[in-house]
Design a protein around this motif. Structure first.
Motif, PDB file in Angstrom:
ATOM      1  N   TYR A 143       0.833  -1.207   0.000  1.00  0.00           N
ATOM      2  CA  TYR A 143       0.000   0.000   0.000  1.00  0.00           C
ATOM      3  C   TYR A 143       0.869   1.260   0.000  1.00  0.00           C
ATOM      4  CZ  TYR A 143      -3.079   3.699   1.603  1.00  0.00           C
ATOM      5  OH  TYR A 143      -3.748   4.887   1.708  1.00  0.00           O
ATOM      6  N   ILE A 144       1.864   1.276   0.883  1.00  0.00           N
ATOM      7  CA  ILE A 144       2.697   2.472   1.020  1.00  0.00           C
ATOM      8  C   ILE A 144       3.504   2.734  -0.247  1.00  0.00           C
ATOM      9  CG2 ILE A 144       4.611   3.508   2.306  1.00  0.00           C
ATOM     10  CD1 ILE A 144       3.525   2.013   4.797  1.00  0.00           C
ATOM     11  N   ALA A 145       4.069   1.698  -0.851  1.00  0.00           N
ATOM     12  CA  ALA A 145       4.843   1.874  -2.087  1.00  0.00           C
ATOM     13  C   ALA A 145       3.967   2.426  -3.204  1.00  0.00           C
ATOM     14  CB  ALA A 145       5.478   0.554  -2.509  1.00  0.00           C
ATOM     15  N   THR A 146       2.743   1.931  -3.291  1.00  0.00           N
ATOM     16  CA  THR A 146       1.808   2.423  -4.310  1.00  0.00           C
ATOM     17  C   THR A 146       1.531   3.907  -4.113  1.00  0.00           C
ATOM     18  OG1 THR A 146       0.799   0.237  -4.511  1.00  0.00           O
ATOM     19  CG2 THR A 146      -0.490   2.114  -5.316  1.00  0.00           C
ATOM     20  N   GLU A 147       1.294   4.312  -2.882  1.00  0.00           N
ATOM     21  CA  GLU A 147       0.988   5.710  -2.606  1.00  0.00           C
ATOM     22  C   GLU A 147       2.202   6.614  -2.818  1.00  0.00           C
ATOM     23  OE1 GLU A 147      -2.115   7.053  -2.067  1.00  0.00           O
ATOM     24  OE2 GLU A 147      -2.584   5.017  -2.722  1.00  0.00           O
ATOM     25  N   LYS A 148       3.387   6.121  -2.512  1.00  0.00           N
ATOM     26  CA  LYS A 148       4.596   6.903  -2.781  1.00  0.00           C
ATOM     27  C   LYS A 148       4.760   7.129  -4.287  1.00  0.00           C
ATOM     28  CE  LYS A 148       7.450   5.425   1.145  1.00  0.00           C
ATOM     29  NZ  LYS A 148       8.708   4.734   1.496  1.00  0.00           N
ATOM     30  N   ALA A 149       4.557   6.076  -5.069  1.00  0.00           N
ATOM     31  CA  ALA A 149       4.662   6.204  -6.521  1.00  0.00           C
ATOM     32  C   ALA A 149       3.611   7.163  -7.055  1.00  0.00           C
ATOM     33  CB  ALA A 149       4.534   4.831  -7.183  1.00  0.00           C
ATOM     34  N   ARG A 150       2.388   7.020  -6.586  1.00  0.00           N
ATOM     35  CA  ARG A 150       1.289   7.888  -7.033  1.00  0.00           C
ATOM     36  C   ARG A 150       1.589   9.347  -6.687  1.00  0.00           C
ATOM     37  NH1 ARG A 150      -3.901   9.788  -5.517  1.00  0.00           N
ATOM     38  NH2 ARG A 150      -3.556   9.256  -3.342  1.00  0.00           N
ATOM     39  N   THR A 151       2.065   9.582  -5.480  1.00  0.00           N
ATOM     40  CA  THR A 151       2.419  10.941  -5.063  1.00  0.00           C
ATOM     41  C   THR A 151       3.472  11.537  -5.981  1.00  0.00           C
ATOM     42  OG1 THR A 151       1.857  10.529  -2.748  1.00  0.00           O
ATOM     43  CG2 THR A 151       3.456  12.285  -3.175  1.00  0.00           C
ATOM     44  N   SER A 152       4.482  10.753  -6.298  1.00  0.00           N
ATOM     45  CA  SER A 152       5.568  11.237  -7.150  1.00  0.00           C
ATOM     46  C   SER A 152       5.089  11.512  -8.568  1.00  0.00           C
ATOM     47  CB  SER A 152       6.704  10.216  -7.160  1.00  0.00           C
ATOM     48  OG  SER A 152       7.777  10.685  -7.917  1.00  0.00           O
ATOM     49  N   ALA A 153       4.267  10.622  -9.112  1.00  0.00           N
ATOM     50  CA  ALA A 153       3.768  10.817 -10.483  1.00  0.00           C
ATOM     51  C   ALA A 153       2.873  12.043 -10.575  1.00  0.00           C
ATOM     52  CB  ALA A 153       3.011   9.573 -10.945  1.00  0.00           C
ATOM     53  N   LEU A 154       1.925  12.158  -9.673  1.00  0.00           N
ATOM     54  CA  LEU A 154       0.983  13.281  -9.726  1.00  0.00           C
ATOM     55  C   LEU A 154       1.639  14.610  -9.370  1.00  0.00           C
ATOM     56  CD1 LEU A 154      -2.183  11.623  -8.144  1.00  0.00           C
ATOM     57  CD2 LEU A 154      -1.741  12.109 -10.568  1.00  0.00           C
ATOM     58  N   GLY A 155       2.590  14.563  -8.446  1.00  0.00           N
ATOM     59  CA  GLY A 155       3.272  15.782  -8.023  1.00  0.00           C
ATOM     60  C   GLY A 155       4.437  16.172  -8.909  1.00  0.00           C
ATOM     61  N   ARG A 156       4.827  15.245  -9.818  1.00  0.00           N
ATOM     62  CA  ARG A 156       5.923  15.503 -10.755  1.00  0.00           C
ATOM     63  C   ARG A 156       7.243  15.785 -10.056  1.00  0.00           C
ATOM     64  NH1 ARG A 156       2.298  13.426 -13.591  1.00  0.00           N
ATOM     65  NH2 ARG A 156       1.475  14.427 -15.442  1.00  0.00           N
ATOM     66  N   ARG A 157       7.436  15.130  -8.896  1.00  0.00           N
ATOM     67  CA  ARG A 157       8.666  15.294  -8.119  1.00  0.00           C
ATOM     68  C   ARG A 157       8.820  14.116  -7.181  1.00  0.00           C
ATOM     69  NH1 ARG A 157       7.443  20.428  -4.500  1.00  0.00           N
ATOM     70  NH2 ARG A 157       6.327  21.049  -6.346  1.00  0.00           N
ATOM     71  N   GLU A 158       9.984  14.021  -6.549  1.00  0.00           N
ATOM     72  CA  GLU A 158      10.178  12.975  -5.551  1.00  0.00           C
ATOM     73  C   GLU A 158       9.257  13.231  -4.362  1.00  0.00           C
ATOM     74  OE1 GLU A 158      14.060  11.677  -4.341  1.00  0.00           O
ATOM     75  OE2 GLU A 158      14.947  12.334  -6.252  1.00  0.00           O
ATOM     76  N   SER A 159       8.734  12.164  -3.787  1.00  0.00           N
ATOM     77  CA  SER A 159       7.853  12.308  -2.623  1.00  0.00           C
ATOM     78  C   SER A 159       8.601  12.936  -1.447  1.00  0.00           C
ATOM     79  CB  SER A 159       7.251  10.953  -2.224  1.00  0.00           C
ATOM     80  OG  SER A 159       8.258   9.999  -1.947  1.00  0.00           O
ATOM     81  N   LYS A 160       9.913  12.817  -1.445  1.00  0.00           N
ATOM     82  CA  LYS A 160      10.731  13.421  -0.399  1.00  0.00           C
ATOM     83  C   LYS A 160      10.499  14.941  -0.317  1.00  0.00           C
ATOM     84  CE  LYS A 160      15.527  14.108   0.987  1.00  0.00           C
ATOM     85  NZ  LYS A 160      16.926  13.808   0.695  1.00  0.00           N
ATOM     86  N   GLY A 161      10.239  15.569  -1.450  1.00  0.00           N
ATOM     87  CA  GLY A 161      10.001  17.014  -1.455  1.00  0.00           C
ATOM     88  C   GLY A 161       8.811  17.408  -0.601  1.00  0.00           C
ATOM     89  N   TYR A 162       7.773  16.585  -0.613  1.00  0.00           N
ATOM     90  CA  TYR A 162       6.599  16.863   0.220  1.00  0.00           C
ATOM     91  C   TYR A 162       6.922  16.638   1.690  1.00  0.00           C
ATOM     92  CZ  TYR A 162       3.988  17.049  -4.101  1.00  0.00           C
ATOM     93  OH  TYR A 162       3.538  17.394  -5.352  1.00  0.00           O
ATOM     94  N   GLU A 163       7.701  15.597   1.958  1.00  0.00           N
ATOM     95  CA  GLU A 163       8.115  15.331   3.338  1.00  0.00           C
ATOM     96  C   GLU A 163       8.893  16.528   3.882  1.00  0.00           C
ATOM     97  OE1 GLU A 163      10.628  12.050   5.945  1.00  0.00           O
ATOM     98  OE2 GLU A 163      10.619  11.889   3.775  1.00  0.00           O
ATOM     99  N   GLU A 164       9.779  17.066   3.061  1.00  0.00           N
ATOM    100  CA  GLU A 164      10.571  18.220   3.491  1.00  0.00           C
ATOM    101  C   GLU A 164       9.691  19.443   3.731  1.00  0.00           C
ATOM    102  OE1 GLU A 164      13.442  18.323   0.321  1.00  0.00           O
ATOM    103  OE2 GLU A 164      14.777  16.921   1.352  1.00  0.00           O
ATOM    104  N   MET A 165       8.662  19.635   2.895  1.00  0.00           N
ATOM    105  CA  MET A 165       7.749  20.772   3.104  1.00  0.00           C
ATOM    106  C   MET A 165       7.019  20.649   4.435  1.00  0.00           C
ATOM    107  SD  MET A 165       5.897  21.808  -0.434  1.00  0.00           S
ATOM    108  CE  MET A 165       6.200  20.530  -1.626  1.00  0.00           C
TER     109      MET A 165
END
Length: 133
Positions: free
Chosen positions: A56-78
């Motif tokens: 579940y978590i891997a799927t959501e990380k991938a989805r976040t990255s695709a839709l956000g057009r960036r690494e999911s880490k960027g959202y974590e940092e925000m």
């Protein structure tokens, strides 16, 4: 009319192979997910020993990255930087390990990985996402 690259099953297989190789070389039990540019799953592989929740978590990380057009880490940092409003966004914003697949400057999908430490998840995801270059 614009045109764009899309992921075929051949590329998806290549991405999974590269990510799996990185995970296995480090003996990391992870789940690897590849999604298209809309965040829709194209492949999921849960390696031996990976916990069920990692799928579940891997799927959501991938989805976040695709839709956000960036690494999911960027959202974590925000969020960690005080922009807590992102916690209510319809994305899994608080976890590193989602990496976009970029071809000719366009995001055509993403790889999400879960199962070990965040930076290790990202290392496996990058091995997959960057193998097409």
């Amino acid at each position: 009319m614009n045109s764009k690259a899309i992921l075929s099953q051949a590329e998806v297989s290549q991405i999974l192979t590269a990510a799996r190789s990185e995970a296995q070389a480090n003996q990391w039990p992870v789940t690897i997910v590849v999604v298209d540019d809309g965040g829709h799953p194209l492949a999921l592989e849960r390696l031996d020993g990976a916990s069920p929740i990692s799928a579940y978590i891997a799927t959501e990380k991938a989805r976040t990255s695709a839709l956000g057009r960036r690494e999911s880490k960027g959202y974590e940092e925000m969020v960690n930087g005080g922009r807590t409003a992102f916690l209510s966004a319809p994305l899994l914003t608080s976890l590193e390990g989602g990496v976009p697949i970029i071809v000719d400057g366009q995001v055509i999908g993403a790889v999400g990985v879960s199962g070990v430490k965040a930076e290790q998840d990202a290392q496996v995801a990058k091995a997959g996402a960057l193998c097409l270059k």
